[in-house]
Write an enzyme that holds these catalytic residues in place. Structure first.
Site, PDB file in Angstrom:
ATOM      1  N   HIS A  74       1.705   3.565   5.740  1.00  0.00           N
ATOM      2  CA  HIS A  74       0.773   4.676   5.986  1.00  0.00           C
ATOM      3  C   HIS A  74      -0.386   4.199   6.831  1.00  0.00           C
ATOM      4  O   HIS A  74      -1.074   3.250   6.472  1.00  0.00           O
ATOM      5  CB  HIS A  74       0.195   5.199   4.660  1.00  0.00           C
ATOM      6  CG  HIS A  74       1.179   5.952   3.828  1.00  0.00           C
ATOM      7  ND1 HIS A  74       0.818   6.701   2.734  1.00  0.00           N
ATOM      8  CD2 HIS A  74       2.525   6.082   3.931  1.00  0.00           C
ATOM      9  CE1 HIS A  74       1.892   7.265   2.213  1.00  0.00           C
ATOM     10  NE2 HIS A  74       2.938   6.894   2.914  1.00  0.00           N
ATOM     11  N   PRO A 295      -7.763   2.759 -11.213  1.00  0.00           N
ATOM     12  CA  PRO A 295      -6.734   2.809 -10.171  1.00  0.00           C
ATOM     13  C   PRO A 295      -7.146   3.538  -8.889  1.00  0.00           C
ATOM     14  O   PRO A 295      -6.382   3.533  -7.926  1.00  0.00           O
ATOM     15  CB  PRO A 295      -5.581   3.549 -10.859  1.00  0.00           C
ATOM     16  CG  PRO A 295      -6.234   4.354 -11.923  1.00  0.00           C
ATOM     17  CD  PRO A 295      -7.422   3.575 -12.386  1.00  0.00           C
TER      18      PRO A 295
HETATM   19  C1  PHB Z   1       0.214   5.504  -6.669  1.00  0.00           C
HETATM   20  O1  PHB Z   1       0.965   5.894  -5.765  1.00  0.00           O
HETATM   21  O2  PHB Z   1       0.664   5.244  -7.799  1.00  0.00           O
HETATM   22  C2  PHB Z   1      -1.238   5.359  -6.431  1.00  0.00           C
HETATM   23  C3  PHB Z   1      -1.734   5.574  -5.165  1.00  0.00           C
HETATM   24  C4  PHB Z   1      -3.090   5.438  -4.936  1.00  0.00           C
HETATM   25  C5  PHB Z   1      -3.937   5.090  -5.962  1.00  0.00           C
HETATM   26  C6  PHB Z   1      -3.434   4.858  -7.232  1.00  0.00           C
HETATM   27  C7  PHB Z   1      -2.075   4.986  -7.469  1.00  0.00           C
HETATM   28  O3  PHB Z   1      -5.258   4.976  -5.736  1.00  0.00           O
END
Ligand code: PHB
Ligand code: APR
Length: 407
Positions: A74, A295
């Site tokens: 990406h 996350p």
């Molecule tokens: C995911 O695709 O699991 C994902 C993507 C971006 C993030 C956290 C998880 O910030």
């Protein structure tokens, strides 16, 4: 049964497996001890964004075939607020870098395969794993495997056993300083059999809370929703999840995620956590065993990779030259990068989520923050360079690898 090795590695997540392979490439012995089954470790659904440096590292280590074939590169991402998506061009702003969407479980599968090919030991389903004599020159890993008790004497132990592992709690109280922050929300995450309706990730701040659009493959969408931290997944029917996702994500131009069958769903709380130093005697902590990020910045796996690169560098210096300098610097070197990722993850999290205790002022400030971010080239560049990953502290050459960039 008594065994000896140079480096005993507790945990076969990304940190333990990457370290094992880096050591293998440098002719250093290791034994990996994992308490779960191979299937569990491979099937566990986790995050899936690899920084440019992590992808480069996997290629340089010769474990990049899977990510090359199935990883989705990406070159940008979207930030969405007030019903509008704004694209940030990561590649243009970082001199050609990108991120790659490739599930952590795929990374782990590739690394287990590579480990198996080396024929170096990797024990799954080890029971009663414990570490001892950490401040001696021969620390010990104890475990039970297939009914037999094992004692593994090591020169060093790498604690790669994640946040809930045994290594960090085995360090005497008082030897570690813990820095922690809990957030008043969690993420409800789903995998759905639906073709991604956007080629790039969309991070959304909606008045009802955060939502994230991601993917795993051309047929599988991964979506997240901000929920209260102790929310039970039982409270969410599939229909309720889709209703809330679509409500938060649909933009004024009509963009919306494709709906499909939900194949997995779970709720995870969010926290920031750092234990310092990342070393006690001859035990070195790496990855989630030493630090956790929320996350939102997608940094967890990538920090595990940068930690073990530094650790491999340090162990190589010790075995090749008898020098402990790098081992002594391990924690400080890692923590500088860890804290920058902590700051970035905290910032992404606080800017994109709604807190129960926020004021109307706080929310307007968030909107202004996002408006600035998506209209200022300087702000976009700052996000882009952190999102694709700040430089690693150690060159690939210094651990015997060729620098390499595959697009
Ligand atoms: C995911 O695709 O699991 C994902 C993507 C971006 C993030 C956290 C998880 O910030
Ligand atoms: N004995 C042996 N192995 C253990 C023990 C134990 N007592 N406790 C935990 N483990 C294993 C876990 O089963 C897991 O396979 O250690 C491994 C740790 O792996 P991860 O939790 O994936 O942590 P790490 O390798 O540091 O990778 C960091 O993981 O949690 C994500 O978001 C995080 O993507 C980041 C990445």
């Amino acid at each position: 049964m008594t065994q000896r090795t140079q480096v005993g590695i507790v945990g076969a997540g990304p940190a333990g497996l990457l370290l094992g392979h880096l050591l293998h490439l440098n002719g250093i012995d290791s034994v990996i001890v994992e308490d779960r089954s191979r299937e569990h470790v491979i099937d566990r659904v986790r995050a899936g964004v690899l920084e440019q440096g992590t992808v480069d590292l996997m290629h340089a280590m010769g474990v990049g075939a899977g990510v090359q074939e199935a990883g989705l590169r990406h070159e940008g991402l979207y930030i969405s607020f007030l019903g509008q998506r704004h694209r940030i061009n990561l590649t243009e702003l970082t001199g050609g870098k990108a991120i790659t969407v490739y599930g952590q479980n795929e990374v782990v599968r590739d690394l287990i395969e590579a480990r198996t090919e080396t024929r170096r030991p990797l024990y799954f389903e080890a029971e009663h794993v414990g570490v001892d004599d950490l401040d001696s020159s021969q620390p010990l890993i104890r475990f039970r495997h297939e009914g037999m008790d094992h004692e593994l004497r090591c020169d060093f132990i790498a604690g790669c056993d994640g946040f809930h592992g045994v290594c960090r709690p085995s360090i005497p109280a008082g030897a570690l300083t813990v820095y922690e922050r809990e957030y008043p929300f969690g993420w409800l995450g789903i995998l759905a059999d639906a073709a991604p309706s956007s080629e790039e990730l969309v991070y959304t701040l909606h008045e009802r809370g955060f939502a994230l659009f991601s993917m795993r493959s051309p047929k599988v969408t991964r979506l997240y929703l901000q929920v209260p931290p102790s929310e039970s997944i039982e409270n969410w029917s599939d229909q309720a999840i889709w209703d809330e996702l679509l409500r938060r994500m649909t933009t004024r131009d009509g963009w919306t995620p494709n709906v499909g069958r939900i194949t997995q769903k779970s709720v995870t709380p969010m926290r920031s956590f750092v234990a310092a130093p990342m070393r006690y005697g001859n035990l070195f902590l790496a990855g989630d065993a030493a630090h956790i990020v929320p996350p939102t910045g997608a940094k967890g796996l990538n920090l595990a990779a940068s930690d073990v690169l530094v650790l491999a560098r340090a162990l190589k210096a010790f075995y090749e030259r008898g020098s402990s300098d790098w081992l002594n610097e391990y924690s400080d070197r890692c923590l500088r990068r860890v804290w920058k990722a902590q700051r970035f993850s905290w910032w992404m999290t606080s800017t994109l989520h709604r807190s129960p205790d926020e004021t109307a002022f706080d929310h307007q400030r968030q909107i202004a923050d996002l408006d600035y971010l998506t209209s200022s080239p300087a702000a976009m560049t700052s996000l882009a360079e952190q999102y694709v990953g700040l430089p690693m502290d150690v060159s690939f050459e210094s651990v015997g690898l060729n620098e390499c960039r595959r697009n």
